[in-house]
Design a protein around this motif. Structure first.
Motif, PDB file in Angstrom:
ATOM      1  N   LYS A  33      78.359  34.347   8.585  1.00  0.00           N
ATOM      2  CA  LYS A  33      77.242  34.730   7.709  1.00  0.00           C
ATOM      3  C   LYS A  33      76.024  33.861   7.997  1.00  0.00           C
ATOM      4  N   GLU A  34      76.260  32.543   8.107  1.00  0.00           N
ATOM      5  CA  GLU A  34      75.154  31.616   8.367  1.00  0.00           C
ATOM      6  C   GLU A  34      74.571  31.843   9.759  1.00  0.00           C
ATOM      7  N   ASN A  36      74.584  34.604  11.476  1.00  0.00           N
ATOM      8  CA  ASN A  36      73.814  35.851  11.485  1.00  0.00           C
ATOM      9  C   ASN A  36      72.452  35.664  10.835  1.00  0.00           C
ATOM     10  N   TYR A  37      72.423  34.919   9.720  1.00  0.00           N
ATOM     11  CA  TYR A  37      71.130  34.648   9.086  1.00  0.00           C
ATOM     12  C   TYR A  37      70.230  33.847  10.031  1.00  0.00           C
ATOM     13  N   ASN A  38      70.804  32.912  10.766  1.00  0.00           N
ATOM     14  CA  ASN A  38      70.020  32.145  11.736  1.00  0.00           C
ATOM     15  C   ASN A  38      69.476  33.055  12.826  1.00  0.00           C
ATOM     16  N   PHE A  40      68.972  36.336  12.522  1.00  0.00           N
ATOM     17  CA  PHE A  40      67.955  37.200  11.919  1.00  0.00           C
ATOM     18  C   PHE A  40      66.634  36.453  11.746  1.00  0.00           C
ATOM     19  N   THR A  41      66.724  35.168  11.366  1.00  0.00           N
ATOM     20  CA  THR A  41      65.519  34.358  11.182  1.00  0.00           C
ATOM     21  C   THR A  41      64.763  34.224  12.494  1.00  0.00           C
ATOM     22  N   GLU A 103      63.900  38.773  -1.217  1.00  0.00           N
ATOM     23  CA  GLU A 103      63.502  38.263   0.094  1.00  0.00           C
ATOM     24  C   GLU A 103      61.990  38.330   0.295  1.00  0.00           C
ATOM     25  N   LYS A 114      65.728  35.693   2.030  1.00  0.00           N
ATOM     26  CA  LYS A 114      67.071  36.190   2.344  1.00  0.00           C
ATOM     27  C   LYS A 114      67.667  36.882   1.134  1.00  0.00           C
ATOM     28  N   TYR A 127      71.848  43.040   4.941  1.00  0.00           N
ATOM     29  CA  TYR A 127      71.442  41.645   4.904  1.00  0.00           C
ATOM     30  C   TYR A 127      69.948  41.641   5.233  1.00  0.00           C
ATOM     31  N   THR A 129      66.261  39.753   5.810  1.00  0.00           N
ATOM     32  CA  THR A 129      65.590  38.509   6.186  1.00  0.00           C
ATOM     33  C   THR A 129      64.109  38.832   6.351  1.00  0.00           C
ATOM     34  N   GLN A 148      75.207  45.755   6.430  1.00  0.00           N
ATOM     35  CA  GLN A 148      76.280  44.824   6.087  1.00  0.00           C
ATOM     36  C   GLN A 148      77.553  45.160   6.848  1.00  0.00           C
TER      37      GLN A 148
END
Length: 240
Positions: A33-34, A36-38, A40-41, A103, A114, A127, A129, A148
């Motif tokens: 999860k983290e 993927n967020y990184n 996406f960022t 977000e 997020k 998700y 971002t 998701q």
């Protein structure tokens, strides 16, 4: 005794593997999860940089931009103006106001926005971002929405891998448990059987010292005992 030992070993092994699997799944979920967020960022930062080269007054140019970016990174792309209205979206032509979305609010505050939720427009969970960028003195929000199910598929693949490895480890552990239990209990069974024969009056048996530790000392003591009994029996026979 042998079955009880096997069951005890297996219970401990199963609990250990189960606990480890659950821990790995939990850590893996958090990590993916983290990560993927990184990702996406980083993607949204790149898109924000690309957007600065576009003519924000040219709607067709914006539409082509979000559609091309969506195909490239396999995600829904939205451009939102400073008032919160969607001015371009790769999957919807509805100019909704998203200024109250979590977000978007965070992005307007200068943070990386997020959130995870279902979309009222497409009916799909995403998700999200989002990141603010300023073009010619005007603020815009660039937002990525990754389905998701795509992230869940990665998590599912991880869980399957962990379960597969756990089953293999369990099978190996069961074989090792059986081997060690058999190795530990065989001398005990052997001594027990010979002790029963000695108790029945058979003093011709020779007990080979075996095992380790207490079992070894027990087998030696029993061997000495049966040897003494043989000598006593011979003495009694001579006297008679």
């Amino acid at each position: 005794m042998r079955k009880q030992l096997c069951y005890s070993y297996l219970a401990v092994i199963i609990l250990a593997i189960l606990g480890t699997s659950v821990a790995f799944c939990s850590l893996g979920y958090s990590y993916l999860k983290e990560e993927n967020y990184n990702r996406f960022t980083e993607e949204v930062r790149l898109l924000a940089g690309e957007l600065k080269e576009k003519d924000m007054a040219e709607q067709e140019s914006l539409n082509r931009f979000v559609e091309g970016a969506s195909k490239r990174i396999d995600a829904r792309i939205s451009i939102i103006n400073g008032q919160g209205y969607v001015i371009a979206d790769s999957e919807s032509k509805t100019a909704e106001n998203h200024k109250h979305r979590k977000e978007v609010r965070e992005a307007m505050q200068g943070k990386v926005g997020k959130d995870v939720r279902g979309s009222a427009t497409t009916g799909i969970s995403y998700y999200y971002t989002a990141l603010k960028t300023t073009i010619n003195g005007v603020d815009y929000i660039v937002r990525i929405a990754m389905p998701q199910k795509n992230v869940n598929q990665l998590i599912y693949n991880l869980a399957v891998s962990i379960v597969t490895i756990s089953v293999i480890c369990l099978a190996i552990a069961m074989l090792l448990a059986y081997y060690f239990v058999r190795k530990i209990t065989e001398p005990v069974y052997d001594i027990s059987e010979k002790a029963e024969l000695i108790a029945g009056g058979d003093y011709k048996i020779h007990i080979r010292p075996t095992g380790t530790g207490h079992i070894y000392r027990l087998s030696r003591a029993l061997d000495h005992m049966v040897e003494s009994l043989r000598e006593n029996q011979k003495t009694l026979e001579k006297q008679n």
